[in-house]
Design a protein around this motif. Structure first.
Motif, PDB file in Angstrom:
ATOM      1  N   ASP A  22     -17.188 -36.383 -13.006  1.00 18.65           N
ATOM      2  CA  ASP A  22     -16.260 -35.658 -12.149  1.00 18.65           C
ATOM      3  C   ASP A  22     -15.895 -34.349 -12.860  1.00 18.65           C
ATOM      4  O   ASP A  22     -15.609 -34.346 -14.065  1.00 18.65           O
ATOM      5  CB  ASP A  22     -15.010 -36.514 -11.929  1.00 18.65           C
ATOM      6  CG  ASP A  22     -13.898 -35.710 -11.271  1.00 18.65           C
ATOM      7  OD1 ASP A  22     -13.962 -35.508 -10.055  1.00 18.65           O
ATOM      8  OD2 ASP A  22     -12.992 -35.263 -12.000  1.00 18.65           O
TER       9      ASP A  22
ATOM     10  N   ASP B 120     -18.105 -24.733  -7.427  1.00 21.67           N
ATOM     11  CA  ASP B 120     -18.811 -24.523  -6.156  1.00 21.67           C
ATOM     12  C   ASP B 120     -18.794 -25.819  -5.338  1.00 21.67           C
ATOM     13  O   ASP B 120     -19.826 -26.460  -5.123  1.00 21.67           O
ATOM     14  CB  ASP B 120     -20.260 -24.081  -6.466  1.00 21.67           C
ATOM     15  CG  ASP B 120     -21.057 -23.771  -5.218  1.00 21.67           C
ATOM     16  OD1 ASP B 120     -20.466 -23.469  -4.166  1.00 21.67           O
ATOM     17  OD2 ASP B 120     -22.305 -23.849  -5.286  1.00 21.67           O
TER      18      ASP B 120
ATOM     19  N   ASP C  91     -22.365 -33.338 -11.834  1.00 22.34           N
ATOM     20  CA  ASP C  91     -22.162 -33.728 -10.434  1.00 22.34           C
ATOM     21  C   ASP C  91     -21.718 -35.181 -10.438  1.00 22.34           C
ATOM     22  O   ASP C  91     -22.059 -35.941 -11.349  1.00 22.34           O
ATOM     23  CB  ASP C  91     -23.459 -33.564  -9.625  1.00 22.34           C
ATOM     24  CG  ASP C  91     -23.183 -33.322  -8.146  1.00 22.34           C
ATOM     25  OD1 ASP C  91     -23.380 -32.197  -7.675  1.00 22.34           O
ATOM     26  OD2 ASP C  91     -22.724 -34.282  -7.465  1.00 22.34           O
TER      27      ASP C  91
HETATM   28  C1  LIG Z   1     -21.750 -27.211  -2.447  1.00 21.51           C
HETATM   29  S1  LIG Z   1     -22.556 -28.371  -3.476  1.00 21.51           S
HETATM   30  C2  LIG Z   1     -22.986 -27.448  -4.903  1.00 21.51           C
HETATM   31  C3  LIG Z   1     -24.126 -26.497  -4.694  1.00 21.51           C
HETATM   32  C4  LIG Z   1     -24.757 -25.905  -5.911  1.00 21.51           C
HETATM   33  N1  LIG Z   1     -23.796 -25.382  -6.882  1.00 21.51           N
HETATM   34  C5  LIG Z   1     -25.746 -24.800  -5.513  1.00 21.51           C
HETATM   35  O1  LIG Z   1     -25.594 -23.640  -5.939  1.00 21.51           O
HETATM   36  O2  LIG Z   1     -26.691 -25.116  -4.761  1.00 21.51           O
HETATM   37  C6  LIG Z   1     -21.221 -29.377  -4.003  1.00 21.51           C
HETATM   38  C7  LIG Z   1     -21.593 -30.514  -4.982  1.00 21.51           C
HETATM   39  O3  LIG Z   1     -20.387 -30.971  -5.580  1.00 21.51           O
HETATM   40  C8  LIG Z   1     -20.529 -32.345  -5.865  1.00 21.51           C
HETATM   41  N2  LIG Z   1     -19.173 -32.866  -6.093  1.00 21.51           N
HETATM   42  C9  LIG Z   1     -18.251 -33.259  -5.176  1.00 21.51           C
HETATM   43  N3  LIG Z   1     -17.113 -33.638  -5.793  1.00 21.51           N
HETATM   44  C10 LIG Z   1     -17.309 -33.461  -7.132  1.00 21.51           C
HETATM   45  C11 LIG Z   1     -16.511 -33.654  -8.282  1.00 21.51           C
HETATM   46  N4  LIG Z   1     -15.264 -34.131  -8.171  1.00 21.51           N
HETATM   47  N5  LIG Z   1     -17.027 -33.358  -9.496  1.00 21.51           N
HETATM   48  C12 LIG Z   1     -18.298 -32.884  -9.611  1.00 21.51           C
HETATM   49  N6  LIG Z   1     -19.115 -32.686  -8.541  1.00 21.51           N
HETATM   50  C13 LIG Z   1     -18.623 -32.968  -7.328  1.00 21.51           C
HETATM   51  C14 LIG Z   1     -21.261 -32.879  -4.656  1.00 21.51           C
HETATM   52  O4  LIG Z   1     -21.909 -34.113  -4.986  1.00 21.51           O
HETATM   53  C15 LIG Z   1     -22.241 -31.741  -4.367  1.00 21.51           C
HETATM   54  O5  LIG Z   1     -23.483 -31.985  -4.976  1.00 21.51           O
END
Ligand SMILES: C[S@@+](CC[C@H](N)C(=O)[O-])C[C@H]1O[C@@H](n2cnc3c(N)ncnc32)[C@H](O)[C@@H]1O
Ligand SMILES: [Zn+2]
Length: 371
Positions: free
Chosen positions: A107, A125, A81
């Protein structure tokens, strides 16, 4: 607060019990338990299909719930994350369940491109559209890419310009909007994978609540990518009589008028995926992997059963919408489907809604069968 799900217990932000929590909290959505139960069951079914698959990347892990559940099921898990609070929470959630795994503040795109080990399964996700992560996922995953998209309004054409931008396609707002969204997403994913000579096969897909979820098996030859692109085409939908047809190929052939009613309001939607969005046998094998400790096992069971029986026609009808168009009272679904079958048509329910159906017949044949 603590949440127990599928045999693990994790800590999540206090405010997020029923929804998505406060804006600056680490994300947790209790209502996506069905999605996570199906993920774990799908991973188990996939391992039977591809026994070499061992590593799983939860590329946007938030609280870590999905990755923790995968680790608990025996997967060699990496969780990532960009949010430092999420990484801290996911790390402690993995540890408190006594599970091994790697949690990294990265990222997703950069991690995918320079991960030092093979990633058999990659789970995307994000918030909203998954497309900003699709290139990196297909360029680097070996066996399976799992994708959630929560931007259903752009996908189904309700937020038209956003859908055009995100999916390089023309989504159209029809009365089968959930399936429009699924097929626009699949078409965009197949075209993205093809850039890396990767062919996708959707082995399971569903639209539930306000998200689209699909599981794409990968094959790594240029001919596989060609075969996937050949499943992409366009749907032509008459807004006046609700009749529709479709054609494979990336070149659209917009209809000047509806061949059925002669109307001039025929929408062209696409490029979108016209092929199967699931494999019956795989959906059945996922159903067999549901366990008692899954809180949404019963809903997942019924969803999978419906998907198993669903025909592969690229659009569905809503029976109530048709009867209202015909100015007649609707009949029960079982009776309705029997009438279609008695007339020699194939017919099935769909998971898109309780009064929806698919058939290999055109609208004129449906009318002849039931009116
Ligand atoms: C919808 S949530 C994920 C929910 C989780 N997979 C679950 O099942 O509960 C999206 C997450 O993506 C993270 N995020 C946003 N941009 C990102 C990136 N470029 N790389 C990795 N994580 C990212 C956010 O910080 C957030 O925690
Ligand atoms: Zn028409």
């Amino acid at each position: 607060m603590d949440v127990s799900e599928g045999g693990v217990t994790v800590s999540v932000p206090t405010a997020s019990g029923g929804g998505e929590g406060a804006a600056d909290d680490v994300f947790f959505n209790a209502t996506q338990e069905l999605n996570r139960d199906l993920t774990v069951a799908t991973l188990a079914a996939f391992r039977e299909r591809e026994p070499r698959a061992a590593s799983y990347l939860d590329a946007m892990t938030a609280s870590g719930i999905r990755g923790v559940r995968a680790a608990n099921a025996g997967w060699d898990v990496t969780m990532a994350d960009v949010d430092a609070d999420a990484v801290e929470l996911a790390t402690s959630n993995l540890a408190r369940n006594g599970l091994d795994g790697e949690v990294v503040a990265r990222d997703a795109n950069s991690l995918l491109h320079d991960h030092d080990r093979v990633l058999d399964v990659v789970d995307i996700d994000p918030f909203g559209s998954p497309m900003p992560f699709a290139d990196a996922a297909f360029a680097n995953a070996r066996n399976l890419v799992c994708v959630t998209a929560t931007d259903t309004a752009p996908l189904c054409g309700a937020h038209f310009e956003s859908g055009v931008r995100k999916y390089s396609a023309t989504p159209r707002n029809t009365n089968y909007h959930a399936e429009m969204g699924l097929r626009i997403l699949l078409g965009a994913l197949a075209r993205t994978a093809a850039r890396y000579d990767v062919g996708v096969t959707p082995i399971l897909s569903h639209v539930s609540d306000h998200y689209v979820r699909t599981y794409l098996e990968l094959d790594h030859r240029a001919t596989d990518a060609n075969a996937a692109v050949e499943q992409v085409g366009h749907v032509y939908h008459c807004q006046q009589c609700l009749s529709r047809d479709h054609e494979y190929g990336l070149v659209a052939a917009p209809r000047a008028e509806c061949p059925r009613c002669g109307g001039h309001q025929v929408l062209t939607a696409g490029p979108l995926w016209l092929g199967p969005a699931h494999e019956e046998a795989f959906a059945a094998s996922v159903r067999e992997q549901l366990t008692r400790e899954m809180g949404e096992a019963s809903q997942a069971f019924h969803l999978l059963q419906t998907i198993e029986g669903e025909l592969h026609e690229p659009t569905h009808y809503d029976q109530h919408r048709l009867y209202s168009q015909w100015g007649e009272p609707a009949v029960g679904m079982a009776e309705f489907l029997d009438q279609l079958r008695d007339a020699g048509l194939r017919a099935s329910r769909t998971h898109f809604g309780g009064t929806t159906f698919k058939t290999d017949g055109g609208l004129a044949e449906v009318e002849a069968a039931v009116l």
